[in-house]
Design an enzyme around this catalytic site. Structure first.
Site, PDB file in Angstrom:
ATOM      1  CG  HIS A   1      -1.710   1.347   1.405  1.00 33.14           C
ATOM      2  ND1 HIS A   1      -3.057   1.440   1.212  1.00 33.14           N
ATOM      3  CD2 HIS A   1      -1.086   2.310   2.027  1.00 33.14           C
ATOM      4  CE1 HIS A   1      -3.414   2.650   1.551  1.00 33.14           C
ATOM      5  NE2 HIS A   1      -2.357   3.471   1.861  1.00 33.14           N
ATOM      6  CD  GLU A   2       1.827   3.521   3.838  1.00 33.53           C
ATOM      7  OE1 GLU A   2       0.858   3.166   4.428  1.00 33.53           O
ATOM      8  OE2 GLU A   2       1.978   4.528   3.334  1.00 33.53           O
TER       9      GLU A   2
ATOM     10  CG  HIS B   1       0.525   6.606  -0.297  1.00 34.31           C
ATOM     11  ND1 HIS B   1      -0.672   6.922  -0.924  1.00 34.31           N
ATOM     12  CD2 HIS B   1       0.188   5.877   0.900  1.00 34.31           C
ATOM     13  CE1 HIS B   1      -1.769   6.813  -0.088  1.00 34.31           C
ATOM     14  NE2 HIS B   1      -1.317   6.104   0.932  1.00 34.31           N
TER      15      HIS B   1
ATOM     16  CG  HIS C   1      -5.606   6.674   1.101  1.00 34.64           C
ATOM     17  ND1 HIS C   1      -5.524   7.310   2.420  1.00 34.64           N
ATOM     18  CD2 HIS C   1      -4.623   5.494   1.185  1.00 34.64           C
ATOM     19  CE1 HIS C   1      -4.536   6.867   2.995  1.00 34.64           C
ATOM     20  NE2 HIS C   1      -4.153   5.656   2.138  1.00 34.64           N
TER      21      HIS C   1
END
Lengths: 430, 83
Positions: free
Chosen positions: A124-125, A128, A134
């Site tokens: 997930h990170e 970014h 998100h």
């Protein structure tokens, strides 16, 4: 309801990353790096992005484990709630990912509902770090909330579409001059399915750039499948040593005599082994074997044959080559090179021959002082007179000799196990 | 050691935690220190509606049980609503 792009994106797709080991006393660095590598692969699998681990603060994506206030204005809160955060692409913190060291991190797919999967959170990170914000799509990887570890994880469509808007999909890949061989039908699985050994004949005059070696006219590899030489010509990968092995344009190439095999993410490409001369033009006609091959950091491909080396831009030999080994700073006495690899640990190029190795700095184009050294001094457990060395997608360096290989552990600075493992079994399913 | 509650459920968010949470993750503008937390009640309801949409839970605009549950879940520290 869909993925959200955050504006910035990286202007290059071959990104570097580095784990910084502050606060990491309690965790196994090897497993952490392995989970981070797998998390990055989730994104590279569906885009043009590639990720290479280096050991330097200059990496595009720096990964830290931090506690409480850690100087970026976004303090962590101890165990629970906020698990990690990351910065969108850019300079300074740009791309970096920070993990709360006070969480109970589960590594390498460990299952237990108390802890938190580093692999899942890192995936997930890194979204970014690549420019995704998100997503409010239920089940998306870029949903703000932790969703537990899914062992057979496949990137959800919403996230895949988001990353492909930023960095295209892999299929659009422009691979320089090397024709990307993609069969019309989906490639059958496997390395142990040898394609039918037929020869490909054309009635029209060959477009081949080299005169056909036999009475049979072969179709040039650039227009169709690689030629399939007559059965009696080709080496059998289950019953041979290898002259050289290298990752080139993300695929794994094995070289033997005049031929090469090409392994992609789904195994051996059908139609191989192909004559090396069909992919790389103007190699010496009387070439019996290549000694070593590697892809430089500027993506040129370097072949070592006897006392010379050849630099290719894709398929095409760069004007002015071949040059003698001495042009690299290797001694006059050297009549061949055994293996060459870029070491992920420091991005330096290591050249092995006999019992010795040299370190070459691609950036300054110079052989470093203080070399050669004996291979055994730092490459513990690796033998002399190697056949090949390369850094594989898992970030580890592999050394090949005869029909076996050693996987080298950069952190322990020694091979993972004394006994070499079988190349044929591991890579070709023999 | 006392048995940790599963899923690391933290103490239920209280009033100021709600504002803190919504501000931290971008649903409410950073409070202006000069004027203090003068967000209007409408702003709070709007912010909760946006959070509930993001979290795929019923959109009520109220601080109901499902919303409190969502706010207790472990998550990423990057704001959901970025300017």
């Amino acid at each position: 309801k869909r993925y959200t792009l955050h504006g910035q994106k990286w202007q290059h797709v071959n990104l570097t990353w580095s784990l910084r080991t502050r606060h990491l006393e309690r965790m196994d660095h090897g497993w952490v790096r392995s989970d981070l590598h797998k998390a990055l692969e989730i994104w590279s699998k569906h885009s043009k992005l590639t990720f290479r681990e280096i050991n330097s603060e200059t990496a595009d994506i720096l990964v830290y484990f931090e506690k409480g206030y850690h100087g970026d204005g976004y303090p962590f809160d101890g165990r629970g709630q906020v698990l990690a955060h990351a910065f969108f692409p850019g300079t300074g913190h740009g791309g970096d990912a920070h993990f709360d060291v006070e969480e109970d991190w589960l590594l390498n797919g460990e299952q237990n509902n108390e802890g938190t999967s580093l692999y899942t959170v890192a995936a997930h990170e890194f979204g970014h770090s690549l420019g995704l914000a998100h997503s409010s799509v239920g089940g998306a990887l870029m949903s703000p909330w932790y969703q537990g570890l899914q062992s057979d994880f496949e990137l959800p469509d919403d996230d895949r579409l988001g990353i492909q808007v930023l960095y295209d999909s892999k299929n659009d890949k422009k691979w320089g001059n090397i024709p990307v061989y993609r069969p019309a039908a989906p490639r059958p699985n496997y390395p142990n399915t040898i394609p039918p050994r037929t020869t490909v004949r054309t009635t029209t005059s060959s477009t081949s750039t080299t005169t056909p070696r036999t009475t049979t006219t072969y179709t040039n590899i650039r227009t169709r499948q690689p030629d399939i030489p007559p059965a009696n010509d080709k080496p059998d990968f289950c019953n041979t040593t290898f002259d050289a092995v290298s990752i080139i344009r993300k695929d794994l190439f094995f070289f033997k005599g005049k031929y090469s095999w090409r392994l992609g993410d789904k195994g051996l490409y059908s139609g191989y082994p192909a004559l090396i001369s069909r992919l790389w033009y103007n190699l010496p006609e009387d070439m019996n074997q290549v000694d070593a091959v590697y892809e430089r950091q500027d993506h040129k491909i370097v072949f070592f044959i006897g006392r010379s080396f050849y630099v290719f831009n894709g398929n095409i030999l760069v004007p002015g080559y071949p040059k003698p080994l001495t042009a690299l700073g290797l001694p006059e006495r050297l009549d061949h090179v055994d293996a060459v690899t870029v070491w992920g640990h420091n991005s330096k190029t290591y050249i092995f021959s006999g019992t010795e190795y040299w370190r070459y700095d691609d950036e300054t184009d110079r052989m470093e002082l203080g070399y050669p050294r004996d291979i055994m001094t730092i490459w513990k457990g690796v033998g002399y007179n190697l056949n090949a060395a390369f850094q594989w997608h898992d970030g580890a360096t592999y050394f090949l000799k005869n029909r076996g290989f050693w996987k080298f552990n950069d952190l322990r600075m020694r091979v993972e196990q004394e006994e070499p493992r079988s190349i044929g079994e591991f890579w070709f399913n023999c | 050691r006392p048995v940790e509650q599963s899923n690391k459920i933290r103490s239920p968010p209280v009033h100021e935690d709600v504002y803190g949470y919504l501000t931290k993750f971008g649903y409410l503008p950073e409070s202006d220190l000069a004027t203090g937390n003068l967000q209007t009640v409408d702003q709070l309801h709007d912010a909760l509606r946006t959070l509930q949409t993001y979290g795929n839970i019923p959109v009520t605009g109220k601080l109901d049980a499902e919303t409190k549950e969502l706010m207790r879940k472990p998550r990423c520290g990057v704001p959901d609503v970025t300017p």
